[in-house]
Write a protein that holds these residues in place. Structure first.
Motif, PDB file in Angstrom:
ATOM      1  N   GLN A  42       0.841  -1.058   0.021  1.00  0.00           N
ATOM      2  CA  GLN A  42      -0.171   0.275   0.366  1.00  0.00           C
ATOM      3  C   GLN A  42       0.526   1.508   0.115  1.00  0.00           C
ATOM      4  O   GLN A  42       1.397   1.578   1.180  1.00  0.00           O
ATOM      5  N   ASN A  43       1.010   2.210  -1.307  1.00  0.00           N
ATOM      6  CA  ASN A  43       1.471   3.571  -1.028  1.00  0.00           C
ATOM      7  C   ASN A  43       1.303   3.779  -0.114  1.00  0.00           C
ATOM      8  O   ASN A  43      -0.222   4.342  -0.227  1.00  0.00           O
ATOM      9  N   LEU A  44       2.325   4.786   0.744  1.00  0.00           N
ATOM     10  CA  LEU A  44       2.064   5.939   1.406  1.00  0.00           C
ATOM     11  C   LEU A  44       2.322   6.865   1.094  1.00  0.00           C
ATOM     12  O   LEU A  44       1.182   8.200   0.869  1.00  0.00           O
ATOM     13  N   SER A  76       8.815   5.357  -4.412  1.00  0.00           N
ATOM     14  CA  SER A  76       7.735   5.347  -3.365  1.00  0.00           C
ATOM     15  C   SER A  76       7.844   4.815  -1.895  1.00  0.00           C
ATOM     16  O   SER A  76       8.964   4.665  -1.648  1.00  0.00           O
ATOM     17  N   GLY A  78       6.359   2.160   1.021  1.00  0.00           N
ATOM     18  CA  GLY A  78       4.576   1.752   1.676  1.00  0.00           C
ATOM     19  C   GLY A  78       5.264   0.847   2.531  1.00  0.00           C
ATOM     20  O   GLY A  78       5.854   0.624   2.842  1.00  0.00           O
ATOM     21  N   TYR A 103      -1.992   1.380  -4.843  1.00  0.00           N
ATOM     22  CA  TYR A 103      -1.240  -0.474  -4.532  1.00  0.00           C
ATOM     23  C   TYR A 103      -0.538  -0.795  -5.773  1.00  0.00           C
ATOM     24  O   TYR A 103      -0.846  -0.795  -6.549  1.00  0.00           O
TER      25      TYR A 103
END
Length: 333
Positions: A42-44, A76, A78, A103
């Motif tokens: 899950q990319n944050l 990224s 995540g 995602y």
């Protein structure tokens, strides 16, 4: 695993000049399976970098261009939410090339595990990520700075320039920055500790370099190119090093402008050297550890300029080129 609805941004055409909003399209896909060895992240946080503009061009470069229809490339940070890889567990924080999407399904070859508190994650896209690595190796290994030298840094309030200049100060150099506007110049001098800063928007760059660098320039760490590079070349010393880290003034140009004062390189037996941070990947860990030490001791500061939401991608992307940012530009998903 529970099916995931992924929101993503695809490159749908190659821009000419500055990219318009229809260069990309929003899309959705369902991720409903995971193969052995794969993870779902899950990319944050997503890194926005000037290099993204070059990756869209179908030309020879240090990295393959983004294919039409592919997710827009981006670094990224995540959190792993599903794992079928024994090297990673759910809950691990990782960095990699997750792209501009919510995602990312990938394998262990494209990510590295990071140890950080959640509030410190953005620094792993900035001073502790590719930004910091670029500044570290560019100023120390490519420029080969020496104590007592005069170092001029363009885009000094930006992500790479701000760190490169601070490292030069740590190593005992006189450091002058170039930035746009009083606010940025004050930040460079008063917060980052540069010896001076030239406001290219409100004063003559050529006259100001003469004022701030009366004994000439030993190293020019350039992120801008164009007329600023030409002005700097007038003042380089014998055996000077000009590091071409970037050329943001040219990235959206349909007619690239090269340096007019390049004969100064000949007269001064100087070097102009291009750099790509990927060449130093085997030594990232060493740089990472040294940057952490400098940060913890208060010798090095970083600033993350964070904006929110994938829907805001285009507005934030524009800030890379219009000057409306300070430090590392990041999109929080």
């Amino acid at each position: 695993m529970k099916p995931l609805k992924n929101k993503l941004i695809r490159l749908v055409k190659r821009p000419v000049g500055f990219p318009s909003q229809d260069t990309w399209e929003y899309d959705f896909e369902t991720i409903d399976e995971l193969c052995d060895g794969e993870i779902i992240i899950q990319n944050l946080y997503i890194s926005l970098d000037p290099a993204m503009r070059g990756w869209m061009n179908e030309v020879k470069s240090y990295i393959k261009p983004i294919e039409i229809g592919d997710v827009m490339r981006a670094g990224s940070i995540g959190k792993i939410i599903y794992s079928k890889n024994k090297l990673f567990k759910e809950g691990d924080f990782v960095s990699g090339w997750g792209g501009v999407q919510k995602y990312c399904r990938t394998n262990s070859k494209s990510v590295i595990k990071i140890k950080a508190e959640i509030n410190d994650l953005p620094k792993h896209l900035g001073s502790l990520g590719m930004t910091g690595m670029t500044a570290y190796f560019g100023i120390l290994e490519v420029a080969k700075i020496r104590q007592g030298e005069t170092v001029l840094v363009s885009a000094a309030a930006g992500s790479v320039g701000s760190i490169a200049g601070q490292i030069a100060k740590i190593k005992g150099c006189k450091v002058i920055g170039i930035a746009g506007g009083k606010g940025k110049c004050d930040y460079v001098k008063n917060e980052l500790g540069f010896d001076g800063c030239i406001d290219y928007k409100n004063e003559s760059v050529t006259r100001s370099i003469r004022r701030e660098c009366p004994e000439g320039i030993d190293v020019f760490f350039d992120n801008v190119g164009g007329t600023i590079l030409d002005s700097a070349l007038i003042f380089i010393n014998r055996n000077a090093r000009v590091v071409v880290c970037g050329a943001i003034s040219q990235y959206n140009s349909t007619s690239i402008v090269g340096p007019k004062n390049y004969l100064s390189l000949l007269v001064n037996r100087a070097q102009m050297i291009g750099m790509v941070v990927f060449d130093f990947k085997e030594r990232y860990q060493h740089a990472y550890e040294e940057i952490i030490r400098w940060t913890e001791s208060g010798k090095l500061k970083s600033k993350e300029d964070i904006y929110f939401g994938l829907d805001n991608f285009y507005n934030v992307f524009q800030k890379l080129f219009n000057g409306n940012k300070q430090g590392k530009l990041i999109l929080k998903v």
